[in-house]
Design an enzyme around this catalytic site. Structure first.
Site, PDB file in Angstrom:
ATOM      1  CB  VAL A  55      -1.000  -0.004   1.188  1.00 30.28           C
ATOM      2  CG1 VAL A  55      -1.992  -1.154   1.011  1.00 30.28           C
ATOM      3  CG2 VAL A  55      -0.303  -0.113   2.543  1.00 30.28           C
ATOM      4  CG  HIS A  93      -3.647  -6.247  -0.774  1.00 28.38           C
ATOM      5  ND1 HIS A  93      -2.660  -7.059  -0.266  1.00 28.38           N
ATOM      6  CD2 HIS A  93      -4.521  -7.079  -1.400  1.00 28.38           C
ATOM      7  CE1 HIS A  93      -2.925  -8.333  -0.579  1.00 28.38           C
ATOM      8  NE2 HIS A  93      -4.038  -8.362  -1.270  1.00 28.38           N
ATOM      9  CB  THR A 153       4.929 -11.720  -1.627  1.00 26.76           C
ATOM     10  OG1 THR A 153       3.698 -12.227  -1.088  1.00 26.76           O
ATOM     11  CG2 THR A 153       5.194 -12.386  -2.952  1.00 26.76           C
TER      12      THR A 153
HETATM   13  P1  OAD Z   1       4.667 -10.841   4.371  1.00 27.19           P
HETATM   14  O1  OAD Z   1       5.100 -10.091   5.581  1.00 27.19           O
HETATM   15  O2  OAD Z   1       3.666 -11.923   4.541  1.00 27.19           O
HETATM   16  O3  OAD Z   1       5.939 -11.472   3.651  1.00 27.19           O
HETATM   17  C1  OAD Z   1       7.079 -10.710   3.443  1.00 27.19           C
HETATM   18  C2  OAD Z   1       8.058 -11.507   2.620  1.00 27.19           C
HETATM   19  O4  OAD Z   1       9.159 -10.663   2.340  1.00 27.19           O
HETATM   20  C3  OAD Z   1       8.608 -12.764   3.310  1.00 27.19           C
HETATM   21  O5  OAD Z   1       8.542 -13.862   2.414  1.00 27.19           O
HETATM   22  C4  OAD Z   1      10.046 -12.383   3.613  1.00 27.19           C
HETATM   23  O6  OAD Z   1      10.945 -13.494   3.542  1.00 27.19           O
HETATM   24  C5  OAD Z   1      10.342 -11.392   2.511  1.00 27.19           C
HETATM   25  N1  OAD Z   1      11.421 -10.437   2.795  1.00 27.19           N
HETATM   26  C6  OAD Z   1      11.793  -9.907   3.987  1.00 27.19           C
HETATM   27  N2  OAD Z   1      12.804  -9.039   3.812  1.00 27.19           N
HETATM   28  C7  OAD Z   1      13.064  -9.011   2.478  1.00 27.19           C
HETATM   29  C8  OAD Z   1      13.989  -8.304   1.662  1.00 27.19           C
HETATM   30  N3  OAD Z   1      14.863  -7.434   2.184  1.00 27.19           N
HETATM   31  N4  OAD Z   1      13.963  -8.532   0.330  1.00 27.19           N
HETATM   32  C9  OAD Z   1      13.084  -9.406  -0.214  1.00 27.19           C
HETATM   33  N5  OAD Z   1      12.197 -10.090   0.502  1.00 27.19           N
HETATM   34  C10 OAD Z   1      12.177  -9.901   1.831  1.00 27.19           C
HETATM   35  O7  OAD Z   1       4.172  -9.731   3.309  1.00 27.19           O
HETATM   36  P2  OAD Z   1       3.247  -9.931   2.017  1.00 27.19           P
HETATM   37  O8  OAD Z   1       3.461 -11.254   1.400  1.00 27.19           O
HETATM   38  O9  OAD Z   1       3.428  -8.727   1.184  1.00 27.19           O
HETATM   39  O10 OAD Z   1      -2.378  -7.174   3.203  1.00 27.19           O
HETATM   40  O11 OAD Z   1       1.808  -9.881   2.688  1.00 27.19           O
HETATM   41  C11 OAD Z   1       0.675  -9.949   1.873  1.00 27.19           C
HETATM   42  C12 OAD Z   1      -0.431  -9.133   2.486  1.00 27.19           C
HETATM   43  O12 OAD Z   1      -0.640  -9.516   3.841  1.00 27.19           O
HETATM   44  C13 OAD Z   1      -0.137  -7.646   2.584  1.00 27.19           C
HETATM   45  O13 OAD Z   1      -0.427  -6.958   1.392  1.00 27.19           O
HETATM   46  C14 OAD Z   1      -1.038  -7.195   3.696  1.00 27.19           C
HETATM   47  C15 OAD Z   1      -0.790  -8.341   4.657  1.00 27.19           C
HETATM   48  O14 OAD Z   1      -1.769  -8.605   5.567  1.00 27.19           O
HETATM   49  C16 OAD Z   1      -3.286  -6.397   3.784  1.00 27.19           C
HETATM   50  O15 OAD Z   1      -3.074  -5.720   4.781  1.00 27.19           O
HETATM   51  C17 OAD Z   1      -4.600  -6.426   3.098  1.00 27.19           C
END
Ligand code: OAD
Length: 233
Positions: A88, A104, A171
């Site tokens: 977001v 989102h 993600t």
């Molecule tokens: P998550 O917090 O679930 O996942 C984050 C991912 O980023 C994990 O797989 C980490 O290993 C990875 N990560 C961490 N540091 C990193 C870096 N420096 N470079 C690359 N990757 C890294 O976040 P999302 O998958 O985005 O939705 O979560 C999906 C949705 O859940 C979000 O959009 C949000 C949340 O609830 C809503 O709020 C509607």
């Protein structure tokens, strides 16, 4: 020009200083989803919900795009690049990416609670109780909360199906329908996954995994794609 579709999540913004959701020290460790990110929470305790998103929005004015966001802009020199983000924040736009679809919602936008079509860019970081839409209803964050429909999922599915190359960055692929987009890609096209915790994606052929952070992995992949080991025609 080949079409590259990139699905990003919180991990691409981590090195800009924005916390992810599910890593250790992630936002969902400190806040319960049902307290701040559902419509019921908004009805029950709007102050808490407003404060949660105000804090996120305030921080967004203090951070900058990182090498991962910037590298994706470079890719546009040689490819038709479309970013589908679950984030977001607006760091892809700040970096200069041309085509960004927000699945989102967007932190810097707010909308009416009686008419979804009335979306406004908020002036500053703070959305307050008593800030009203033109029809007189309280404005809410322009965020897709858990349990709500994801209006942009259909264009995102269409884009994914058109990809010649598909890239997934930062993600956990925990949240649907976003996590299902990778299954819309054409069989056999190159799929790249960049995430320090990346796991194999079952059922995805031709997958290359970069188990590293976006700040190093994305520039590396972009260099590889732009220098032509992947045919750009
Ligand atoms: P998550 O917090 O679930 O996942 C984050 C991912 O980023 C994990 O797989 C980490 O290993 C990875 N990560 C961490 N540091 C990193 C870096 N420096 N470079 C690359 N990757 C890294 O976040 P999302 O998958 O985005 O939705 O979560 C999906 C949705 O859940 C979000 O959009 C949000 C949340 O609830 C809503 O709020 C509607």
């Amino acid at each position: 020009m080949k079409k590259i579709v990139v699905l990003t999540g919180a991990g691409i913004s981590a090195e800009s200083g924005i916390r992810t959701f599910r890593d250790s020290n992630g936002l969902w460790e400190e806040h319960r989803i049902e307290d701040v990110a559902t419509f019921e929470a908004w009805q029950r305790n709007p102050d808490l919900v407003l404060d949660f998103y105000n804090q996120r929005r305030k921080q967004l004015y203090e951070v900058k795009p990182n090498a991962g966001h910037l590298a994706l802009v470079e890719l546009e020199k040689k490819f038709d690049v479309h970013i589908i983000t679950q984030n977001v924040d607006d760091l892809h736009e700040q970096a200069g990416s041309s085509n960004v679809l927000h699945l989102h919602g967007e932190l810097k936008k707010v909308r009416s609670t009686v008419d979804d079509r009335l979306v406004y860019t908020l002036d500053g970081w703070e959305l307050k109780k008593g800030d009203l839409c033109e029809k007189g209803s309280q404005l809410r964050p322009h965020i897709v909360w858990f349990g709500e429909a994801v209006p942009m999922i259909e264009p995102a599915q269409r884009l994914s199906a058109q990809a010649d190359i598909f890239v997934v960055i930062g993600t956990s692929l925990n949240v649907y329908p976003a996590a299902g987009l990778v299954y819309y890609v054409k069989k056999g096209i190159p799929v790249y996954l960049i995430d320090p915790q990346a796991e194999m994606l079952s059922g995805v052929q031709n997958l290359t995994v970069f188990r590293e952070s976006a700040g190093t992995g994305v520039p590396k992949l972009v260099k590889q794609l732009v220098s032509g080991s992947e045919d750009a025609k």
